[in-house]
Design a protein around this motif. Structure first.
Motif, PDB file in Angstrom:
ATOM      1  N   ARG B  65       7.896   5.275   3.132  1.00 50.48           N
ATOM      2  CA  ARG B  65       6.550   5.372   2.573  1.00 50.48           C
ATOM      3  C   ARG B  65       6.215   6.856   2.384  1.00 50.48           C
ATOM      4  O   ARG B  65       6.422   7.668   3.292  1.00 50.48           O
ATOM      5  N   ALA B  66       5.728   7.212   1.192  1.00 53.76           N
ATOM      6  CA  ALA B  66       5.331   8.604   0.926  1.00 53.76           C
ATOM      7  C   ALA B  66       3.850   8.729   1.247  1.00 53.76           C
ATOM      8  O   ALA B  66       2.996   8.307   0.456  1.00 53.76           O
ATOM      9  N   ASP B  67       3.547   9.306   2.399  1.00 54.74           N
ATOM     10  CA  ASP B  67       2.156   9.286   2.881  1.00 54.74           C
ATOM     11  C   ASP B  67       1.209  10.100   2.007  1.00 54.74           C
ATOM     12  O   ASP B  67       0.138   9.639   1.644  1.00 54.74           O
ATOM     13  N   ARG B  68       1.615  11.335   1.674  1.00 52.84           N
ATOM     14  CA  ARG B  68       0.730  12.201   0.887  1.00 52.84           C
ATOM     15  C   ARG B  68       0.558  11.672  -0.530  1.00 52.84           C
ATOM     16  O   ARG B  68      -0.533  11.674  -1.078  1.00 52.84           O
ATOM     17  N   LEU B  69       1.659  11.226  -1.129  1.00 58.23           N
ATOM     18  CA  LEU B  69       1.557  10.722  -2.502  1.00 58.23           C
ATOM     19  C   LEU B  69       0.711   9.447  -2.542  1.00 58.23           C
ATOM     20  O   LEU B  69      -0.073   9.242  -3.472  1.00 58.23           O
ATOM     21  N   SER B  70       0.856   8.609  -1.518  1.00 59.15           N
ATOM     22  CA  SER B  70       0.067   7.367  -1.471  1.00 59.15           C
ATOM     23  C   SER B  70      -1.418   7.699  -1.450  1.00 59.15           C
ATOM     24  O   SER B  70      -2.234   7.067  -2.125  1.00 59.15           O
ATOM     25  N   GLU B  71      -1.752   8.727  -0.682  1.00 54.04           N
ATOM     26  CA  GLU B  71      -3.140   9.159  -0.588  1.00 54.04           C
ATOM     27  C   GLU B  71      -3.609   9.763  -1.922  1.00 54.04           C
ATOM     28  O   GLU B  71      -4.672   9.433  -2.434  1.00 54.04           O
ATOM     29  N   ARG B  72      -2.747  10.628  -2.477  1.00 52.38           N
ATOM     30  CA  ARG B  72      -3.111  11.333  -3.713  1.00 52.38           C
ATOM     31  C   ARG B  72      -3.389  10.376  -4.867  1.00 52.38           C
ATOM     32  O   ARG B  72      -4.312  10.571  -5.646  1.00 52.38           O
ATOM     33  N   TYR B  73      -2.563   9.344  -4.971  1.00 51.38           N
ATOM     34  CA  TYR B  73      -2.699   8.435  -6.118  1.00 51.38           C
ATOM     35  C   TYR B  73      -3.452   7.157  -5.758  1.00 51.38           C
ATOM     36  O   TYR B  73      -3.594   6.261  -6.589  1.00 51.38           O
ATOM     37  N   ASP B  74      -3.876   7.057  -4.508  1.00 48.09           N
ATOM     38  CA  ASP B  74      -4.612   5.886  -4.047  1.00 48.09           C
ATOM     39  C   ASP B  74      -3.843   4.597  -4.356  1.00 48.09           C
ATOM     40  O   ASP B  74      -4.380   3.615  -4.864  1.00 48.09           O
ATOM     41  N   THR B  75      -2.562   4.657  -4.077  1.00 47.41           N
ATOM     42  CA  THR B  75      -1.702   3.486  -4.258  1.00 47.41           C
ATOM     43  C   THR B  75      -0.560   3.623  -3.262  1.00 47.41           C
ATOM     44  O   THR B  75      -0.284   4.719  -2.786  1.00 47.41           O
ATOM     45  N   GLU B  76       0.049   2.507  -2.896  1.00 46.87           N
ATOM     46  CA  GLU B  76       1.150   2.582  -1.931  1.00 46.87           C
ATOM     47  C   GLU B  76       2.419   3.040  -2.643  1.00 46.87           C
ATOM     48  O   GLU B  76       2.936   2.334  -3.525  1.00 46.87           O
ATOM     49  N   VAL B  77       2.917   4.211  -2.281  1.00 47.88           N
ATOM     50  CA  VAL B  77       4.117   4.754  -2.928  1.00 47.88           C
ATOM     51  C   VAL B  77       5.275   4.743  -1.935  1.00 47.88           C
ATOM     52  O   VAL B  77       5.171   5.331  -0.848  1.00 47.88           O
ATOM     53  N   TYR B  78       6.338   4.049  -2.282  1.00 50.78           N
ATOM     54  CA  TYR B  78       7.539   4.041  -1.448  1.00 50.78           C
ATOM     55  C   TYR B  78       8.669   4.754  -2.179  1.00 50.78           C
ATOM     56  O   TYR B  78       8.790   4.656  -3.409  1.00 50.78           O
TER      57      TYR B  78
END
Lengths: 276, 427
Positions: B65-78
């Motif tokens: 899970r990419a924590d910062r990217l998930s936050e940045r794009y407001d979507t779950e990024v793996y």
């Protein structure tokens, strides 16, 4: 003259190759005409494609020069209309140019129609094995053109059959594995391949690596009906271009080389007769 | 495997075997070997392949899970971390498979082309691992911009043959490798690096690479409890792309986004024969190149155009026939990202997630930045490779631009007396 008419004669056919437009449209016209004066029976005229995967460095360079000088399929057809030779011209190229000429409808029909229109007698399509060739074969039948296939030393018996069903004009026997280019020797593979297709009813012309009259003689003695020579002639064009030679001088050298090869091929028949 | 494909390897009207006759027997031999060893696991070939991929390659590869990217794009990024595979890119999946197959076929020599050097490196490693002599063809432009990989290939014992014709990139390297194969066809296997070329290469390379999506599909269900809304992968020839998509193709609710290199512009210069991009899926049209019918960057005569991308691995005028077909079918959506956005994404991923991606991979993240709304609530991005090989290029290209996200690199000028910049200055 048709290809059949050429090969009906008792003499072995001399089939030189040059890339159209190498090194320029005008010079190339002179060079092709010089080949006929030197004894060419058929001319394989290359239509340059940007990705010539089956060519060695000699013909690759010729293709680069011709493309740089502005050769395109449309210019090529104009070239064939303009060049002053009576012997049949066979278009040697790669499939994408034939395919794209059809425009949005795609496919080979338009290209073949235009080729027939300017008097081309047949095609050798280097990257089109028999399995993929049916659309082109149909178009050739429609417009009365020949489709020549290349038989390689590695060609399996199954594959020979699929080519035999589709070939017309002549069969191009690749003298050895590899890419085009002049070589010092003439491969033993040639005789074996000729032997495997000896009962085909189309003439057999051998190419790849032939560069001297003596080579041509040996090839004919091995049973070939024709001798195809490309790189040894393209070398003369390249040297002339690099040395800034007058076009007429290069043309004379091409004519002399053509005569050497044609004479060699004729000697091959003589020798075969003598030994019988 | 992933699509219902006929035995002749055609994908709709794409694919086929457009090669010189001299290569046809080798292609038929390979077709036979592909069927027996890869599809039917004869002599336990696939078992050995899987075992070596695990022990030598380091599979399975994590889905993170990419924590910062998930936050940045407001979507779950793996992130599917193919950069962690041995060699630093997904390329080993295919190279190891093909070198092993060559061994099963009794071949004695390996040749391969390479663009970014990742495939060449992977092939050199696999050949060393399996004790096979190996020669790599590489365009001179690519040799200049991917020097670290050239060193790696040489250090693994492979010969590197520079290709000087044309612009000296992947297209020319493939043509030159095909010429070698035509000359030495009896004892040599050509390890094609992508899902391009004549059948069976596109199917076979996809099968070797599909381990990516096979693992990712399981992993995302474990971690997120469901399939993703989308899978995002960069696309040049398309091997990491099809590898990441293959097991999701029949999951029709999963969007498959293939991110091509938009280069500096999508407009082509027909007079010069140059496309300043590598977006063959987005802008190309049907033709025949390197053995297959596919989508190509070509002019109206059918001459192949020179492509361009800041990323050597995406810099190719063609694309795999299966991807061309899936795009026509509407199953895969082609999108593109330009050089600038890819460079920004390179820096962002390096700083925010601590992962230095390959410039190829950075295109996938550039898309995420530009269109986060297109990937849904849960997405997998394939990290196709790591970026160590690209550092020199990145420093040069960053210096030419005004990128907010890039770190200040002036420290190099102070300590290195301009050594890193000097190559660029002279050009």
């Amino acid at each position: 003259m048709s290809l059949d008419a050429v090969f009906d004669s008792e003499e072995p056919a001399f089939v030189p190759y040059l890339a159209a437009g190498d090194p320029s449209y005008e010079a190339s016209l002179e060079y092709v005409e010089a080949l006929e004066r030197g004894g060419a029976d058929v001319i394989e005229l290359g239509l340059p494609f940007s990705e010539p995967i089956a060519e060695g460095s000699t013909i690759q360079s010729a293709i680069v020069r011709a493309l740089k000088a502005g050769m395109t399929p449309e210019r090529y057809f104009e070239f064939v209309e303009e060049v002053d030779v009576d012997v049949p011209i066979v278009c040697m190229t790669y499939y994408n140019l034939i395919f794209q000429y059809g425009g949005s409808e795609g496919g080979p029909r338009k290209f073949v129609e235009r080729a027939a229109d300017v008097g081309i007698e047949g095609f050798v399509v280097v990257d089109l094995p028999a399995e993929e060739a049916d659309p082109l074969r149909e178009a050739c039948d429609e417009f009365g053109l020949d489709l020549i296939f290349i038989v390689a030393p590695t060609t399996t018996d199954d594959r020979l059959e699929s080519m035999r069903e589709r070939v017309s004009g002549y069969v191009y026997v690749q003298a050895r594995t590899g890419v085009t280019g002049a070589r010092e020797d003439v491969s033993d593979q040639t005789a074996q391949t000729l032997d495997r297709i000896s009962d085909w009813d189309v003439p057999k012309a051998v190419g790849f690596g032939i560069k001297t009259g003596e080579h041509a003689e040996r090839i004919v003695r091995a049973g070939a009906d024709g001798v195809i020579v490309g790189s040894a002639l393209v070398d003369i064009v390249a040297e002339g271009h690099e040395g800034d030679e007058p076009v007429a001088e290069t043309a004379e050298k091409l004519e002399a080389k053509a005569r050497e090869l044609k004479t060699g091929a004729l000697r091959g028949v003589g020798a075969a007769v003598e030994s019988e | 495997m992933s699509t219902d494909e006929p035995a002749d390897g055609s994908f709709g009207q794409y694919g086929g075997q457009y090669v010189p006759e001299v290569l046809m027997p080798a292609i038929e031999e390979l077709e036979d070997a592909y069927r027996r060893y890869v599809l039917d696991n004869e002599d336990g070939f696939m078992d050995e392949f899987r075992e070596r991929l695990a022990d030598f390659g380091g599979r399975p590869i994590p889905l993170q899970r990419a924590d910062r990217l998930s936050e940045r794009y407001d979507t779950e990024v793996y992130l599917k971390r193919e950069d962690l595979l041995h060699g630093g890119a997904h390329k080993l999946n295919n190279a190891l498979g093909q070198v092993l197959l060559a061994k099963y076929m009794g071949k004695e020599r390996i040749i391969a082309e390479t663009g970014a050097g990742q495939h060449g490196t992977a092939t050199a490693m696999a050949a060393a691992h399996l004790d096979m002599p190996c020669e790599i063809y590489m365009g001179e432009t690519d040799i200049a911009r991917q020097r670290p990989n050239v060193f790696r290939m040489r250090i693994n014992g492979a010969e590197v043959n520079p290709v000087t014709v044309g612009r000296g990139t992947l297209k020319e390297a493939i043509s030159e490798t095909m010429r070698d194969w035509a000359t030495n066809v009896e004892d040599t296997h050509y390890v094609i690096g992508s899902i391009v070329g004549p059948h069976p290469f596109p199917s076979m390379v996809r099968d070797f690479q599909s381990v990516i999506s096979e693992e990712a599909r399981e992993q995302i269900r474990e971690k997120a409890g469901r399939l993703p809304d989308s899978v995002v992968a960069c696309a040049g020839g398309g091997s990491n792309t099809m590898g990441a998509f293959a097991h999701f193709v029949s999951d029709t609710d999963v969007d498959l986004l293939a991110v091509e290199a938009g280069g500096s512009s999508l407009t082509v210069d027909e007079a010069e024969g140059v496309a300043p991009n590598s977006a063959s899926l987005s802008t190309g049209n049907e033709g025949v190149l390197h053995g297959a019918r596919t989508k190509l960057l070509q002019d109206s005569d059918g001459q192949i155009m020179e492509s361009h991308s800041v990323s050597a691995g995406l810099d190719y005028s063609g694309v795999g026939p299966e991807l061309a077909h899936l795009v026509d079918e509407g199953r895969v959506t082609p999108v593109n990202v330009g050089d600038d956005a890819a460079l920004e994404a390179f820096h962002r991923l390096s700083q925010d997630e601590g992962i230095i991606p390959a410039l190829e991979t950075a295109h996938a993240f550039g898309y995420l930045e530009e269109h986060p709304e297109e990937v849904g609530d849960l997405t997998i991005v394939n990290v196709s490779g790591r970026g160590d090989k690209d550092l020199e290029t990145v420093i040069e290209e960053t210096a030419k631009r005004d990128l907010d996200v890039a770190p200040d690199m002036s420290v190099f000028e102070q300590v290195g007396a301009g050594r890193l910049g000097s190559r660029g200055d002279r050009e």
